[in-house]
Design a protein around this motif. Structure first.
Motif, PDB file in Angstrom:
ATOM      1  N   LEU A  96       0.846  -1.192   0.000  1.00 27.80           N
ATOM      2  CA  LEU A  96       0.000   0.000   0.000  1.00 27.80           C
ATOM      3  C   LEU A  96       0.877   1.236   0.000  1.00 27.80           C
ATOM      4  CD1 LEU A  96      -2.512  -1.078   2.796  1.00 27.80           C
ATOM      5  CD2 LEU A  96      -2.922  -1.131   0.326  1.00 27.80           C
ATOM      6  N   SER A  97       0.711   2.102  -0.976  1.00 32.74           N
ATOM      7  CA  SER A  97       1.443   3.372  -0.980  1.00 32.74           C
ATOM      8  C   SER A  97       0.989   4.278  -2.104  1.00 32.74           C
ATOM      9  CB  SER A  97       2.955   3.139  -1.092  1.00 32.74           C
ATOM     10  OG  SER A  97       3.654   4.351  -0.891  1.00 32.74           O
ATOM     11  N   ARG A  98       0.977   3.749  -3.342  1.00 39.13           N
ATOM     12  CA  ARG A  98       0.823   4.608  -4.520  1.00 39.13           C
ATOM     13  C   ARG A  98      -0.553   4.409  -5.144  1.00 39.13           C
ATOM     14  NH1 ARG A  98       6.461   3.084  -7.497  1.00 39.13           N
ATOM     15  NH2 ARG A  98       5.313   1.120  -7.751  1.00 39.13           N
ATOM     16  N   GLY A  99      -1.583   4.960  -4.479  1.00 38.22           N
ATOM     17  CA  GLY A  99      -2.941   4.735  -4.922  1.00 38.22           C
ATOM     18  C   GLY A  99      -3.468   5.758  -5.902  1.00 38.22           C
ATOM     19  N   THR A 100      -4.772   5.713  -6.113  1.00 39.23           N
ATOM     20  CA  THR A 100      -5.409   6.453  -7.200  1.00 39.23           C
ATOM     21  C   THR A 100      -6.137   7.713  -6.764  1.00 39.23           C
ATOM     22  OG1 THR A 100      -7.395   5.069  -7.020  1.00 39.23           O
ATOM     23  CG2 THR A 100      -5.683   4.351  -8.549  1.00 39.23           C
ATOM     24  N   PHE A 101      -6.196   7.977  -5.447  1.00 42.07           N
ATOM     25  CA  PHE A 101      -6.874   9.189  -4.989  1.00 42.07           C
ATOM     26  C   PHE A 101      -5.896  10.359  -5.036  1.00 42.07           C
ATOM     27  CE2 PHE A 101      -9.935   6.145  -3.917  1.00 42.07           C
ATOM     28  CZ  PHE A 101     -11.133   6.802  -3.746  1.00 42.07           C
ATOM     29  N   ALA A 102      -5.559  10.725  -6.267  1.00 36.37           N
ATOM     30  CA  ALA A 102      -4.525  11.725  -6.521  1.00 36.37           C
ATOM     31  C   ALA A 102      -4.718  12.266  -7.927  1.00 36.37           C
ATOM     32  CB  ALA A 102      -3.134  11.098  -6.385  1.00 36.37           C
ATOM     33  N   GLU A 103      -4.010  13.342  -8.230  1.00 35.21           N
ATOM     34  CA  GLU A 103      -4.118  13.908  -9.574  1.00 35.21           C
ATOM     35  C   GLU A 103      -3.430  13.030 -10.610  1.00 35.21           C
ATOM     36  OE1 GLU A 103      -4.638  18.671  -8.864  1.00 35.21           O
ATOM     37  OE2 GLU A 103      -2.578  17.882  -8.803  1.00 35.21           O
ATOM     38  N   TYR A 104      -2.415  12.274 -10.184  1.00 42.20           N
ATOM     39  CA  TYR A 104      -1.698  11.372 -11.088  1.00 42.20           C
ATOM     40  C   TYR A 104      -1.414  10.059 -10.380  1.00 42.20           C
ATOM     41  CZ  TYR A 104      -0.723  15.543 -13.928  1.00 42.20           C
ATOM     42  OH  TYR A 104      -0.846  16.676 -14.686  1.00 42.20           O
ATOM     43  N   VAL A 105      -1.352   8.980 -11.165  1.00 47.40           N
ATOM     44  CA  VAL A 105      -0.924   7.688 -10.638  1.00 47.40           C
ATOM     45  C   VAL A 105      -0.060   7.008 -11.692  1.00 47.40           C
ATOM     46  CG1 VAL A 105      -2.979   6.452 -11.458  1.00 47.40           C
ATOM     47  CG2 VAL A 105      -1.659   5.531  -9.537  1.00 47.40           C
ATOM     48  N   ALA A 106       1.020   6.367 -11.240  1.00 45.80           N
ATOM     49  CA  ALA A 106       1.849   5.542 -12.115  1.00 45.80           C
ATOM     50  C   ALA A 106       1.278   4.127 -12.079  1.00 45.80           C
ATOM     51  CB  ALA A 106       3.293   5.563 -11.667  1.00 45.80           C
ATOM     52  N   ALA A 107       0.693   3.679 -13.173  1.00 47.20           N
ATOM     53  CA  ALA A 107      -0.045   2.426 -13.204  1.00 47.20           C
ATOM     54  C   ALA A 107       0.683   1.379 -14.044  1.00 47.20           C
ATOM     55  CB  ALA A 107      -1.441   2.652 -13.779  1.00 47.20           C
ATOM     56  N   PRO A 108       1.014   0.220 -13.484  1.00 46.33           N
ATOM     57  CA  PRO A 108       1.575  -0.866 -14.295  1.00 46.33           C
ATOM     58  C   PRO A 108       0.614  -1.261 -15.412  1.00 46.33           C
ATOM     59  CG  PRO A 108       1.796  -1.345 -11.935  1.00 46.33           C
ATOM     60  CD  PRO A 108       0.893  -0.158 -12.056  1.00 46.33           C
ATOM     61  N   VAL A 109       1.142  -1.533 -16.593  1.00 45.76           N
ATOM     62  CA  VAL A 109       0.260  -1.839 -17.728  1.00 45.76           C
ATOM     63  C   VAL A 109      -0.549  -3.113 -17.485  1.00 45.76           C
ATOM     64  CG1 VAL A 109       1.598  -0.607 -19.456  1.00 45.76           C
ATOM     65  CG2 VAL A 109       2.148  -2.990 -18.937  1.00 45.76           C
ATOM     66  N   ARG A 110      -0.060  -4.017 -16.618  1.00 44.49           N
ATOM     67  CA  ARG A 110      -0.797  -5.244 -16.324  1.00 44.49           C
ATOM     68  C   ARG A 110      -2.118  -4.966 -15.605  1.00 44.49           C
ATOM     69  NH1 ARG A 110      -0.348  -6.565 -10.955  1.00 44.49           N
ATOM     70  NH2 ARG A 110       1.240  -5.415  -9.799  1.00 44.49           N
ATOM     71  N   THR A 111      -2.304  -3.726 -15.127  1.00 41.39           N
ATOM     72  CA  THR A 111      -3.523  -3.374 -14.388  1.00 41.39           C
ATOM     73  C   THR A 111      -4.516  -2.585 -15.222  1.00 41.39           C
ATOM     74  OG1 THR A 111      -2.689  -1.229 -13.571  1.00 41.39           O
ATOM     75  CG2 THR A 111      -2.096  -3.190 -12.299  1.00 41.39           C
ATOM     76  N   LEU A 112      -4.213  -2.333 -16.503  1.00 37.71           N
ATOM     77  CA  LEU A 112      -4.976  -1.369 -17.293  1.00 37.71           C
ATOM     78  C   LEU A 112      -5.680  -1.988 -18.488  1.00 37.71           C
ATOM     79  CD1 LEU A 112      -2.384   1.571 -17.481  1.00 37.71           C
ATOM     80  CD2 LEU A 112      -4.340   1.365 -15.916  1.00 37.71           C
ATOM     81  N   ALA A 113      -6.712  -1.300 -18.931  1.00 38.53           N
ATOM     82  CA  ALA A 113      -7.379  -1.587 -20.203  1.00 38.53           C
ATOM     83  C   ALA A 113      -7.902  -0.262 -20.756  1.00 38.53           C
ATOM     84  CB  ALA A 113      -8.525  -2.569 -20.026  1.00 38.53           C
TER      85      ALA A 113
END
Length: 311
Positions: A96-113
């Motif tokens: 737990l550290s780098r979540g989405t309740f922010a203006e920007y998030v660095a997201a691993p591509v394995r988590t995206l569509a």
């Protein structure tokens, strides 16, 4: 960037709104400009320390795993997404550290569509975690089939409402528990509503005397017990809320990020087969109020936090 964060486990009062460092973009990640992030029960459970047996917290923690937004910088090894692509994600890492309740998030591509074009950013933010949970439990854990009769608890909630729609699309008869005020909504999703409370098992047996082929518990406790009691012989049972499911011969399920599954969900949404009902939308600076409402557990569909951008 502006973000919500907390520096110790605790109640909603530990949440703070303020400046946090911009995230660094790893080789296999993309920087997403957040447009919306959905609140989930697991978020406040993590904040209160219930997940520390499996997930370390690197404080301060920015909460949130659901996101919709726009790619502004791909990592150097990324060719799946480019600048300007609209995406959705279940952005969970193993800490737990780098979540989405922010203006920007660095997201691993394995988590995206890719974001369904037919959904608003607010609706799209409510799809990943709840949708993946429903999709994976129904298809991988319960292995539902055309013609099955399926019980879904909390059928008006975030996970339950998507589970109803996915099961109906698979060709199942679906019975969903819900409070009386949500029965019309549950019917609109394609399920037969049954009210919670005393006598639930009898009401379910009257409706489905032969028993359920599969039961999806999202509540735990009494709902789990009733699920086990009303299964048909050989019926399958899964819970996302109560590890006591093992004592009934069922399986406990925890959702995992999966880009292929998320892309399947996005396609179902694009075709109008699944829809996301957004109950309330809050600005980022009022995320604490969104958490309070979610923790009450009485909403229909999803609670979403929006990031407002000029222009």
């Amino acid at each position: 960037m502006k973000a919500i964060s907390y520096s110790a486990y605790g109640s909603v009062d530990v949440l703070e709104y303020g400046e946090r460092p911009d995230p660094k973009v790893g080789p296999d990640s993309v920087l997403v400009k957040v447009r919306a992030a959905a609140v989930n029960p697991v978020d406040w459970k993590a904040r209160e320390g219930y997940l520390q047996g499996g997930l370390d917290a690197v404080f301060p923690v920015i909460p949130g795993w659901d996101v919709s937004g726009v790619v502004v910088q791909p990592g150097i090894a990324v060719d799946e997404f480019g600048v300007g692509d609209e995406v959705i994600g279940y952005v969970r890492e193993d800490f737990l550290s780098r979540g989405t309740f922010a203006e920007y998030v660095a997201a691993p591509v394995r988590t995206l569509a890719r974001k369904p074009l037919s959904l608003s950013f607010e609706e799209a933010a409510g799809l990943p975690l709840a949708g993946l949970t429903a999709y994976q439990v129904l298809h991988r854990t319960l292995k539902i089939r055309d013609g099955d009769t399926v019980l879904v608890h909390a059928a008006a909630g975030g996970v339950g409402s998507l589970a109803v729609q996915i099961a109906r699309h698979t060709g199942c008869r679906v019975v969903g528990t819900a409070s009386a005020r949500n029965h019309d909504h549950v019917r609109s999703l394609g399920a037969e509503p049954v009210e919670y409370g005393d006598g639930l098992a009898d009401r379910l047996r009257e409706l489905v005397p032969e028993g359920f082929d599969a039961a999806f518990d999202t509540v735990g406790g009494e709902a789990l017990r009733v699920s086990a009691e009303t299964l048909a012989e050989g019926g399958r049972l899964a819970s996302i809320a109560d590890s006591e499911v093992f004592s009934y011969g069922g399986r406990y399920a925890f959702v995992r990020p999966d880009a292929a599954d998320l892309a399947q969900l996005a396609e179902l949404a694009e075709r109008g087969i699944v829809t996301v009902h957004v109950d309330r939308v809050f600005p980022l600076e009022q995320a604490a109020e969104a958490y309070r409402l979610n923790q009450e557990g009485r909403t229909r569909g999803k609670i979403v936090v929006r990031v407002d951008w000029d222009g």
